[in-house]
Design an enzyme around this catalytic site. Structure first.
Site, PDB file in Angstrom:
ATOM      1  N   LYS A 118       0.985  -1.035  -0.114  1.00 49.55           N
ATOM      2  CA  LYS A 118      -0.127  -0.177  -0.137  1.00 49.55           C
ATOM      3  C   LYS A 118       0.959   1.021   0.175  1.00 49.55           C
ATOM      4  O   LYS A 118       1.968   1.375   0.471  1.00 49.55           O
ATOM      5  CB  LYS A 118      -0.848  -0.069   1.175  1.00 49.55           C
ATOM      6  N   GLY A 174     -20.530   6.924   2.589  1.00 47.29           N
ATOM      7  CA  GLY A 174     -19.695   7.091   1.424  1.00 47.29           C
ATOM      8  C   GLY A 174     -20.363   7.264   0.170  1.00 47.29           C
ATOM      9  O   GLY A 174     -21.541   6.728  -0.107  1.00 47.29           O
ATOM     10  N   GLY A 234     -18.234   7.719  -2.711  1.00 44.67           N
ATOM     11  CA  GLY A 234     -17.170   7.752  -4.019  1.00 44.67           C
ATOM     12  C   GLY A 234     -17.276   6.638  -4.639  1.00 44.67           C
ATOM     13  O   GLY A 234     -18.532   5.879  -4.869  1.00 44.67           O
ATOM     14  N   ASN A 235     -16.226   6.258  -5.380  1.00 46.85           N
ATOM     15  CA  ASN A 235     -16.288   5.240  -6.299  1.00 46.85           C
ATOM     16  C   ASN A 235     -16.900   4.029  -5.885  1.00 46.85           C
ATOM     17  O   ASN A 235     -17.793   3.438  -6.922  1.00 46.85           O
ATOM     18  CB  ASN A 235     -14.595   4.945  -6.923  1.00 46.85           C
TER      19      ASN A 235
END
Ligand code: GLU
Length: 428
Positions: free
Chosen positions: A107, A219, A221-222
């Site tokens: 990451k 959320g 987002g994507n």
């Protein structure tokens, strides 16, 4: 974020320890897998648009590459820390293992807030990040991807910098690239769709039909957007979504009893997933401040934002109607909250299984990029569904057979695969 002290890496290690105990892992394997194998921390100086120089802090952590090259996204976030990146790299190892793709866990991150950066400044951060790591990432070493607040454009800048340094075209370096520039069809949808492939399977298990269920999503987002899209296609109704409001520095929930209209909301959402509150009110949404997404009378909760969201402080607010939690985010549930969810008998699809669709599709992208031959969208999504469904079934069967909590079952399968690979290589 909650004030309760929270260290994601300590949480990831505690989860690992539980699996290690269950699997009776030897002490060398434990020591190896409890910590990342390699970590990079560095400065990225950037000439800003106003002529000043700002120095950003960048990270890449390679947790384990016994099953293949490291794999994992890069986050741009003002609150990024090395411990968050360590935790996320470990979760990537388990994620790739649970869906059985030949990749390890990594990451990356940069401490920055793209809300306050121009595209040119972001491009320079991307190029600076790659220059620092040009020898330590690569198609056969460690393969980055998008994550929180990074997009296909960021990936392309990073690829361009890497190819310039190495004097050759190497599209397998990075995934989540734009379609037509080495990206895979289906990659944008993959994480959110993957969440819903597992939700679909879990609903069968719970004897529920998607058409008669409702959900609340944290959320926008994507991941959340594509999860809502596919859940709606299966007939499910989302009655509440929430998002972070940059101007007010807090989150808001947007409620509509009859179900939110995804396309109408998308039309009033910025590129970070922030919904315009005034326009939402005009469209008839109740706009409520705070984390009310969690206390909705729904069948399904989908935390699809960040880590540390379902905590000891708010877990008690989950309504009795909730049968299923699908963790689209990485690490959304703290260990204390997890205990309560488990004792309430709520079925959980743990993060590294539920959101593995992104990395699985990244693996398909890498395969396509390396052979320079690209598949149709249906082929990609069909393969993705098969992988996600079989991973879900394997975890669910183990959970049923050994009467385990789903998170534990997922950990046992993943950690066992990685420990086995380390053993077979003769590392431990
Ligand atoms: N950032 C995504 C995740 O957390 C995808 C990683 C990848 O595609 O490598 O799973």
């Amino acid at each position: 974020m909650k004030s309760e002290s929270f260290n994601p890496f300590a949480m990831a290690q505690a989860q690992f320890d539980r699996a290690a105990d269950f699997l009776n892992l030897d002490s060398a394997s434990r020591e190896l897998l409890r910590n990342p194998m390699r970590e990079y921390q560095f400065s990225i100086p950037v000439r800003m648009d106003d002529g000043s120089v700002k120095v950003f802090r960048g990270f890449r952590v390679q947790h384990n590459d016994s099953r293949g090259p490291g794999k994992g996204g890069i986050r741009f976030h003002p609150q990024e820390t090395i411990d968050t990146v360590r935790a996320l790299s470990m979760w990537m190892t388990w994620k790739c293992a649970v869906v059985d793709i030949p990749l390890g866990g990594s990451k990356g991150g940069v401490i920055c807030d793209p809300h306050n950066l121009t595209m040119r400044e972001q491009e320079l951060i991307c190029r600076g990040w790659v220059r620092q790591l040009s020898r330590d990432i690569g198609p056969l070493i460690d393969v980055p991807a998008p994550d929180v607040m990074t997009s296909s454009q960021h990936m392309l800048w990073m690829l361009d910098e890497y190819e310039t340094i190495h004097h050759m075209k190497l599209p397998g370096l990075i995934t989540g690239k734009p379609v037509g520039m080495g990206g895979s069809l289906g990659r944008t949808e993959a994480t959110g769709f993957g969440v819903i492939y597992t939700v679909r399977e879990a609903l069968k298990n719970l004897n529920l039909r998607a058409e008669s269920t409702s959900a609340s999503v944290q959320g926008f987002g994507n991941v959340a957007q594509y999860a809502i899209r596919l859940y709606n296609q299966l007939g499910g109704k989302v009655i509440c979504v929430s998002c972070w409001d940059q101007a007010d520095q807090k989150s808001y929930s947007f409620k509509k009893k009859d179900g939110v209209d995804l396309d109408a909301l998308l039309a009033i959402t910025d590129r970070f997933g922030g919904i315009d509150k005034t326009k939402a009110k005009d469209l008839g949404y109740d706009v409520l401040s705070g984390d009310v997404w969690i206390d909705q009378d729904v069948d399904i909760l989908m935390p699809c934002a960040l880590e540390n969201q379902i905590t000891a402080d708010n877990v008690g607010r989950i309504k009795g109607s909730v049968r299923l939690i699908a963790e689209g985010a990485n690490g959304p549930t703290t260990p204390e909250a997890d205990k309560e969810i488990s004792s309430k008998g709520i079925f959980i699809i743990p993060d590294f299984l539920a959101n593995a669709g992104g990395v699985t599709c990244s693996y398909f992208e890498q395969v396509q990029s390396n052979m320079n031959y690209y598949w149709e969208r249906d082929e990609v999504l069909g393969k993705l569904d098969v992988r996600m469904t079989s991973a879900f079934i394997a975890v669910n069967e183990l959970a049923a057979k050994r009467k385990l909590y789903m998170r534990d079952a997922a950990y046992f399968i993943a950690v066992n695969r990685v420990a086995q690979a380390c053993k077979e290589r003769g590392w431990v």
